[in-house]
Design a protein around this motif. Structure first.
Motif, PDB file in Angstrom:
ATOM      1  N   MET A 138      52.419  -2.823  28.236  1.00 42.44           N
ATOM      2  CA  MET A 138      50.973  -2.897  28.039  1.00 42.44           C
ATOM      3  C   MET A 138      50.369  -3.829  29.091  1.00 42.44           C
ATOM      4  N   GLU A 139      49.292  -3.390  29.712  1.00 36.17           N
ATOM      5  CA  GLU A 139      48.625  -4.173  30.746  1.00 36.17           C
ATOM      6  C   GLU A 139      47.475  -4.961  30.128  1.00 36.17           C
ATOM      7  N   PHE A 140      47.313  -6.218  30.563  1.00 32.09           N
ATOM      8  CA  PHE A 140      46.219  -7.055  30.089  1.00 32.09           C
ATOM      9  C   PHE A 140      45.384  -7.494  31.286  1.00 32.09           C
ATOM     10  N   VAL A 141      44.066  -7.274  31.187  1.00 30.43           N
ATOM     11  CA  VAL A 141      43.154  -7.565  32.294  1.00 30.43           C
ATOM     12  C   VAL A 141      42.015  -8.436  31.777  1.00 30.43           C
ATOM     13  N   VAL A 142      41.685  -9.491  32.499  1.00 29.84           N
ATOM     14  CA  VAL A 142      40.562 -10.366  32.145  1.00 29.84           C
ATOM     15  C   VAL A 142      39.337  -9.945  32.945  1.00 29.84           C
ATOM     16  N   LYS A 143      38.217  -9.741  32.245  1.00 35.02           N
ATOM     17  CA  LYS A 143      36.982  -9.326  32.909  1.00 35.02           C
ATOM     18  C   LYS A 143      35.797 -10.133  32.401  1.00 35.02           C
ATOM     19  N   THR A 144      34.806 -10.298  33.271  1.00 30.87           N
ATOM     20  CA  THR A 144      33.566 -10.975  32.883  1.00 30.87           C
ATOM     21  C   THR A 144      32.435  -9.968  32.680  1.00 30.87           C
ATOM     22  N   ALA A 145      32.756  -8.703  32.568  1.00 31.38           N
ATOM     23  CA  ALA A 145      31.734  -7.660  32.410  1.00 31.38           C
ATOM     24  C   ALA A 145      30.991  -7.827  31.083  1.00 31.38           C
ATOM     25  N   LYS A 146      29.766  -7.354  31.041  1.00 32.12           N
ATOM     26  CA  LYS A 146      28.991  -7.343  29.806  1.00 32.12           C
ATOM     27  C   LYS A 146      29.509  -6.232  28.911  1.00 32.12           C
ATOM     28  N   ALA A 147      29.707  -6.542  27.652  1.00 30.52           N
ATOM     29  CA  ALA A 147      30.307  -5.578  26.731  1.00 30.52           C
ATOM     30  C   ALA A 147      29.530  -4.261  26.636  1.00 30.52           C
ATOM     31  N   PRO A 148      28.198  -4.283  26.564  1.00 27.54           N
ATOM     32  CA  PRO A 148      27.487  -2.999  26.427  1.00 27.54           C
ATOM     33  C   PRO A 148      27.728  -2.045  27.589  1.00 27.54           C
ATOM     34  N   SER A 149      27.946  -2.584  28.804  1.00 24.48           N
ATOM     35  CA  SER A 149      28.104  -1.724  29.977  1.00 24.48           C
ATOM     36  C   SER A 149      29.560  -1.362  30.258  1.00 24.48           C
ATOM     37  N   LEU A 150      30.488  -1.840  29.436  1.00 24.66           N
ATOM     38  CA  LEU A 150      31.912  -1.627  29.685  1.00 24.66           C
ATOM     39  C   LEU A 150      32.356  -0.273  29.142  1.00 24.66           C
ATOM     40  N   LYS A 151      32.930   0.538  30.019  1.00 29.10           N
ATOM     41  CA  LYS A 151      33.494   1.812  29.584  1.00 29.10           C
ATOM     42  C   LYS A 151      34.887   1.565  29.022  1.00 29.10           C
ATOM     43  N   THR A 152      35.062   1.838  27.756  1.00 29.13           N
ATOM     44  CA  THR A 152      36.356   1.642  27.115  1.00 29.13           C
ATOM     45  C   THR A 152      36.471   2.568  25.914  1.00 29.13           C
ATOM     46  N   ALA A 153      37.688   2.858  25.536  1.00 28.46           N
ATOM     47  CA  ALA A 153      37.882   3.724  24.370  1.00 28.46           C
ATOM     48  C   ALA A 153      37.457   3.013  23.092  1.00 28.46           C
ATOM     49  N   THR A 154      37.748   1.694  23.019  1.00 27.03           N
ATOM     50  CA  THR A 154      37.405   0.939  21.814  1.00 27.03           C
ATOM     51  C   THR A 154      37.014  -0.482  22.181  1.00 27.03           C
ATOM     52  N   LEU A 155      35.846  -0.909  21.726  1.00 24.07           N
ATOM     53  CA  LEU A 155      35.410  -2.289  21.879  1.00 24.07           C
ATOM     54  C   LEU A 155      35.617  -2.992  20.544  1.00 24.07           C
ATOM     55  N   VAL A 156      36.330  -4.140  20.572  1.00 18.32           N
ATOM     56  CA  VAL A 156      36.611  -4.907  19.353  1.00 18.32           C
ATOM     57  C   VAL A 156      35.670  -6.100  19.305  1.00 18.32           C
ATOM     58  N   LEU A 157      34.931  -6.208  18.198  1.00 17.17           N
ATOM     59  CA  LEU A 157      33.893  -7.224  18.064  1.00 17.17           C
ATOM     60  C   LEU A 157      34.105  -7.995  16.757  1.00 17.17           C
ATOM     61  N   ASP A 191      30.160   6.213  18.570  1.00 15.31           N
ATOM     62  CA  ASP A 191      28.900   6.578  19.223  1.00 15.31           C
ATOM     63  C   ASP A 191      27.743   5.638  18.877  1.00 15.31           C
ATOM     64  N   ILE A 192      27.986   4.341  19.039  1.00 14.14           N
ATOM     65  CA  ILE A 192      26.926   3.357  18.801  1.00 14.14           C
ATOM     66  C   ILE A 192      25.955   3.397  19.989  1.00 14.14           C
ATOM     67  N   PRO A 193      24.646   3.525  19.734  1.00 15.89           N
ATOM     68  CA  PRO A 193      23.677   3.614  20.839  1.00 15.89           C
ATOM     69  C   PRO A 193      23.669   2.345  21.676  1.00 15.89           C
ATOM     70  N   GLY A 194      23.465   2.511  22.971  1.00 16.95           N
ATOM     71  CA  GLY A 194      23.361   1.382  23.886  1.00 16.95           C
ATOM     72  C   GLY A 194      24.698   0.867  24.398  1.00 16.95           C
ATOM     73  N   LEU A 195      25.794   1.398  23.885  1.00 21.48           N
ATOM     74  CA  LEU A 195      27.125   0.977  24.322  1.00 21.48           C
ATOM     75  C   LEU A 195      27.827   2.115  25.039  1.00 21.48           C
ATOM     76  N   LYS A 196      28.564   1.776  26.084  1.00 21.50           N
ATOM     77  CA  LYS A 196      29.349   2.780  26.790  1.00 21.50           C
ATOM     78  C   LYS A 196      30.733   2.962  26.177  1.00 21.50           C
ATOM     79  N   ALA A 197      31.089   2.079  25.231  1.00 21.23           N
ATOM     80  CA  ALA A 197      32.358   2.223  24.518  1.00 21.23           C
ATOM     81  C   ALA A 197      32.315   3.450  23.621  1.00 21.23           C
ATOM     82  N   GLU A 198      33.410   4.200  23.583  1.00 23.55           N
ATOM     83  CA  GLU A 198      33.475   5.389  22.735  1.00 23.55           C
ATOM     84  C   GLU A 198      33.492   5.030  21.254  1.00 23.55           C
TER      85      GLU A 198
END
Length: 495
Positions: free
Chosen positions: A1-20, A64-71
């Motif tokens: 499993m790969e782990f990557v650190v990013k400073t991107a804003k969560a709403p603009s991040l393309k990802t399969a799942t955003l954990v909040l 499909d939460i509006p305003g988020l690029k996460a699936e």
């Protein structure tokens, strides 16, 4: 499993799942509120409906939460802030991992930088998060004719602020190295004893050295051990068709001539008890009697991946304890490498016999400190159960350092006394010392035995009989402990 650190804003991040994270009162932290604002308040509206109240390890998967690029959005309950400790954090991250494994997404992003874990700064909490996710991804199916289905989750993004990036990257690197070391230790422990024998253990060390030029490996075979006078070690290995050996590993990452630290691991690749034969029920688990040596190998792997600026010696005391016409008998007396004589009253107390000669051999490296790791006594399981490793030593500063490393790494140990009164239980009328001290205080008297061979340096002994593996059932298997503790101890030594 790969782990990557990013400073991107969560709403603009393309990802399969955003954990909040969501706290128990359904409140959102600053970062989570910014995500909610981007969604037009969709997240807070869902929380107001009562679908999730934020209790620790609760989960709610949204699509499909509006305003988020996460699936998908995974809301993760983190409970009450004043109750969020390491134990709760493990449960919380484990719950998220369980949901992510059931999904088809190839990646996920964790926005957990606002979560406060007791006695852990954000870097330490993030490191533990990565360790839990990486270790949870472990599976051992090499002997299954039908392999488990491949898990789609292969990348995890850790979101953070710019000010946190360097610390988060360091945390992820340490966690990945520790998880890799744990995986190696678990693999070796889970291997069947017809595959994992002393010669195999030596070969694993050699393979590690082939891929890391800073590691040198030497194998002391039985002929060399006889020349060295390792009578206690050979008393164990002589009953088996598998030859025993001491594997010597030297990593020179520090300054030339700088005193090394030393790790010594008990590597009994199968323990029948010898002539003092164990009961048959559950004897299959005696393949785990080499988990001390496995954890030393795993720690070396972590150190090599991190390229720590330290000098380190590893000594693996590898043998198989079998009954045969050549096996040692109860009542035999042997002479150790140190010159002390031992009356062997019980051949199932064999770990201390291979360790005492190995600990004597450690003297030649003039170590700053020595930690030995062994699945040594069932008495330790009676005393401490399966959550905590036993710890004894002849130097309180070293013992305190090991205890602190265990707390920091969430791989705890507990100190037991090493009072002189216990030494009297090892008195023998025929030799300098007996190899058992009777039914009382078995873990302590085993430590007393080893202490007779460690007077030349600061020494600590970790009894991992209760923590090295999980017994029985579907969860049966090696744990990889205490690789996190040992690695943290070495990290602390280099600051």
């Amino acid at each position: 499993m790969e782990f990557v650190v990013k400073t991107a804003k969560a709403p603009s991040l393309k990802t399969a799942t955003l954990v909040l994270p969501v706290a128990q009162d359904r409140s959102l932290g600053d970062y989570a509120r910014s995500v909610d604002q981007a969604s037009g308040g969709a997240i807070s509206a869902i929380l107001k409906r009562g679908d999730l109240d934020g209790k620790a390890a609760q989960t709610l998967l949204l699509h499909d939460i509006p305003g988020l690029k996460a699936e998908r959005l995974l809301l993760l309950g983190v409970g009450k802030a004043d109750e969020l400790d390491t134990r709760q954090w493990r449960k919380i991250v484990g719950a998220a991992a369980g949901v992510l494994k059931s999904l088809g997404g190839a990646d996920a992003a964790f926005a957990m930088q606002d979560v406060q874990v007791k006695n852990r700064d954000p870097r330490a909490a993030t490191r533990l998060l990565v360790e839990i996710l990486a270790d949870g991804d472990y599976q051992f199916d090499r002997f299954k004719s039908k392999k488990a289905d491949a898990r789609p989750l292969n990348k995890v993004v850790l979101l953070c602020d710019k000010a946190q990036q360097a610390e988060f990257e360091r945390a992820a690197a340490e966690a990945k190295a520790i998880a890799a070391g744990m995986a190696l230790a678990r693999d070796l422990g889970n291997l069947p004893p017809n595959h994992c024998h002393p010669t195999f253990m030596a070969e694993q060390a050699r393979q590690l050295a082939k891929s890391h030029k800073s590691l040198k490996v030497e194998v002391l075979d039985e002929k060399k051990l006889r020349e060295l006078g390792a009578g206690a070690f050979l008393a164990v290995s002589q009953g088996s068709e598998q030859p025993g050996c001491i594997v010597v590993m030297q990593y020179n990452g520090g300054k030339k001539g700088e005193q090394p630290y030393a790790l010594v691991g008990k590597g009994i690749t199968f323990d029948t008890g010898g002539i003092s034969l164990k009961p048959g029920l559950g004897m299959d688990e005696m393949k785990y009697d080499m988990c001390g040596a496995a954890s030393v190998l795993g720690t070396f792997r972590a150190v090599l991946e991190l390229q720590l600026p330290i000098n380190l010696v590893g000594l693996l005391a590898c043998a198989e304890n079998m009954p045969s016409g050549r096996a040692t008998r109860p009542g035999d007396i042997v002479t150790t490498m140190s010159g002390q004589t031992v009356e062997i009253l019980n051949t199932d107390a064999e770990g201390r016999l291979v360790l005492c000669d190995t600990l004597t051999y450690a003297e030649r490296f003039k170590p700053r400190a020595v930690i030995d790791v062994a699945t040594l006594t069932g008495a330790c399981i009676v005393a401490l159960g399966s959550n905590t490793s036993g710890l004894l030593g002849n130097d309180q500063v070293l013992v305190d350092q090991v205890l602190a490393a265990g707390e920091s790494a969430a791989d705890r140990a507990w100190q037991l006394p090493l009072f002189d009164e216990y030494q009297e239980q090892l008195d023998s009328p025929f030799a300098d010392i007996a190899n058992i001290g009777g039914p009382k205080a078995g873990t302590i008297t085993a430590g007393c035995f080893l202490s007779r061979f460690t007077k030349a340096y600061p020494w600590a002994h970790l009894d991992i009989a209760g923590t090295a593996w999980i017994s029985g059932g579907k969860e049966k298997g090696a744990t990889g402990r205490p690789v996190p503790l040992l690695t943290q101890y070495l990290l602390d030594r280099v600051g």
